[in-house]
Design a protein around this motif. Sequence first.
Motif, PDB file in Angstrom:
ATOM      1  N   LYS A   9      54.674  74.725  84.751  1.00 19.40           N
ATOM      2  CA  LYS A   9      55.458  73.500  84.612  1.00 19.40           C
ATOM      3  C   LYS A   9      55.337  72.927  83.208  1.00 19.40           C
ATOM      4  O   LYS A   9      54.394  73.231  82.479  1.00 19.40           O
ATOM      5  N   PHE A  10      56.279  72.108  82.811  1.00 20.44           N
ATOM      6  CA  PHE A  10      56.176  71.245  81.642  1.00 20.44           C
ATOM      7  C   PHE A  10      55.843  69.870  82.208  1.00 20.44           C
ATOM      8  O   PHE A  10      56.730  69.137  82.636  1.00 20.44           O
ATOM      9  N   LYS A  11      54.559  69.550  82.251  1.00 17.74           N
ATOM     10  CA  LYS A  11      54.102  68.363  82.965  1.00 17.74           C
ATOM     11  C   LYS A  11      54.817  67.106  82.473  1.00 17.74           C
ATOM     12  O   LYS A  11      54.925  66.865  81.276  1.00 17.74           O
ATOM     13  N   GLY A  12      55.304  66.332  83.420  1.00 16.24           N
ATOM     14  CA  GLY A  12      56.015  65.109  83.078  1.00 16.24           C
ATOM     15  C   GLY A  12      57.486  65.314  82.824  1.00 16.24           C
ATOM     16  O   GLY A  12      58.213  64.338  82.620  1.00 16.24           O
ATOM     17  N   SER A  13      57.925  66.584  82.836  1.00 15.88           N
ATOM     18  CA  SER A  13      59.328  66.871  82.547  1.00 15.88           C
ATOM     19  C   SER A  13      59.972  67.745  83.611  1.00 15.88           C
ATOM     20  O   SER A  13      60.895  67.322  84.298  1.00 15.88           O
ATOM     21  N   THR A 303      56.371  83.413  78.809  1.00 18.52           N
ATOM     22  CA  THR A 303      55.580  82.467  79.569  1.00 18.52           C
ATOM     23  C   THR A 303      55.519  81.154  78.802  1.00 18.52           C
ATOM     24  O   THR A 303      56.193  80.993  77.787  1.00 18.52           O
ATOM     25  N   GLY A 304      54.707  80.215  79.275  1.00 19.96           N
ATOM     26  CA  GLY A 304      54.575  78.958  78.546  1.00 19.96           C
ATOM     27  C   GLY A 304      54.203  77.805  79.453  1.00 19.96           C
ATOM     28  O   GLY A 304      54.094  77.938  80.674  1.00 19.96           O
ATOM     29  N   GLU A 305      54.003  76.653  78.838  1.00 16.28           N
ATOM     30  CA  GLU A 305      53.716  75.396  79.531  1.00 16.28           C
ATOM     31  C   GLU A 305      54.055  74.260  78.580  1.00 16.28           C
ATOM     32  O   GLU A 305      54.426  74.495  77.425  1.00 16.28           O
ATOM     33  N   GLY A 306      53.908  73.043  79.063  1.00 17.34           N
ATOM     34  CA  GLY A 306      54.330  71.900  78.264  1.00 17.34           C
ATOM     35  C   GLY A 306      53.660  71.809  76.913  1.00 17.34           C
ATOM     36  O   GLY A 306      54.310  71.572  75.894  1.00 17.34           O
TER      37      GLY A 306
END
Length: 407
Positions: A9-13, A303-306
């Motif tokens: 996730k992209f936390k907060g988004s 891959t990736g994250e916030g």
Amino acid sequence: MRVVIAPDKFKGSLSAPEVASRLGTGLRAGFAASRPGEGFETTLIPVADGGEGTLDAAVGSGFTRRRATVTGPTGQPITAEFAVRGEEAVIEMAAASGLAVLPGFGDGSAPNTETAKSSTSQGTGELIRAALDLGCRHIILGVGGSANTDGGAGVLQGLGAALLDADGNELPGGGAALARLDRIDFSNLDVRLEVTEFVLASDVDNPLLGRTGAAAIFGPQKGATPEDVATLDAALAHFVQVLTSEIGSEAQDAAQAPGAGAAGGVGYIAIAALGAARRPGIDVVLEFTELEQRLAGADLVITGEGSLDEQSLLGKTPMGVARAAARSGIPVIAVCGRSTLSLEQLTESGFESVHALTELESNVEKCIAEAGPLLEELGQHIGVRLSEKSAPTQDAARTETKEQLHV
């Protein structure tokens, strides 16, 4: 070309499925604009590190989303979700006992000293029971984002145990009340637990008690004052003593086990009473999503994250996916909202390149608010680069085919 998109996730988004979807849309559009008519396939595998987002990862990998009415962290009934696939269940405790489901939390209310002392993990125990009712006998417990610091006592209550004071009255929820615990009545504990295997998906290695324990390290972020921390730690220590008198020395030993301090001590009760095996969250998620098997035939992994930062290097989702890609000999790139890692750190981590939303929009707050459209735009740029990179190989293949036909 086939690209596997496996982000957190992209936390907060955005949730992980939303990140994967937005990025996939952009990639396909960018590639098609440069090389129309040529094959380009994306496989979306949302992942997580065992905390919040684990449920979405499970549903994205073939689990069925289920709902149950359970006791929320402050005692109010709430509807919480979990996921089931055959006899396997994934429970994300934040759905039942998390900060995000505290009354008023979404409206800006913060946890406070009262919720810090009184929040319970009972709903998590009730979710486990709901999974047992559906025939599940292998349960993955994803922990993180909890509101409670009750040592997992609420989990026991949700599974049928009674926590009694000296007068035989059942204790209210929360860690502070454990100071009055006299005995635990296990006579109504769910007998199906005896034939159920539990996995504690957690990267937290803190013990339950002391300076590095659940109350001291995680209590303040749940609203606990320094006085509350001392109260909660003492109450948890008393809980361990009583549980040890009930089930034996394994309860005392479990208090020092790595991960016992996870999720306000839910890690402790999972280890001490449920016999859970603790495993790194990302390993558990990559296993049930069958990521490595689904990488077969892929040309690239994204891959990736916030935020890509120092924490990302400590076993978070991007590193787990990068290691899986490396084992399969597939190049991997990362996308993120922003990155604070050096080029050397990124290279050593196995990433061929990293693309941040801040490359398109320098205002971080705007990146958070408009992450979806920005991810699609970033995906388009990556798609165009992939089309350019693949062009010589594909053109050469077409030339060779024409020559063979001419001959």
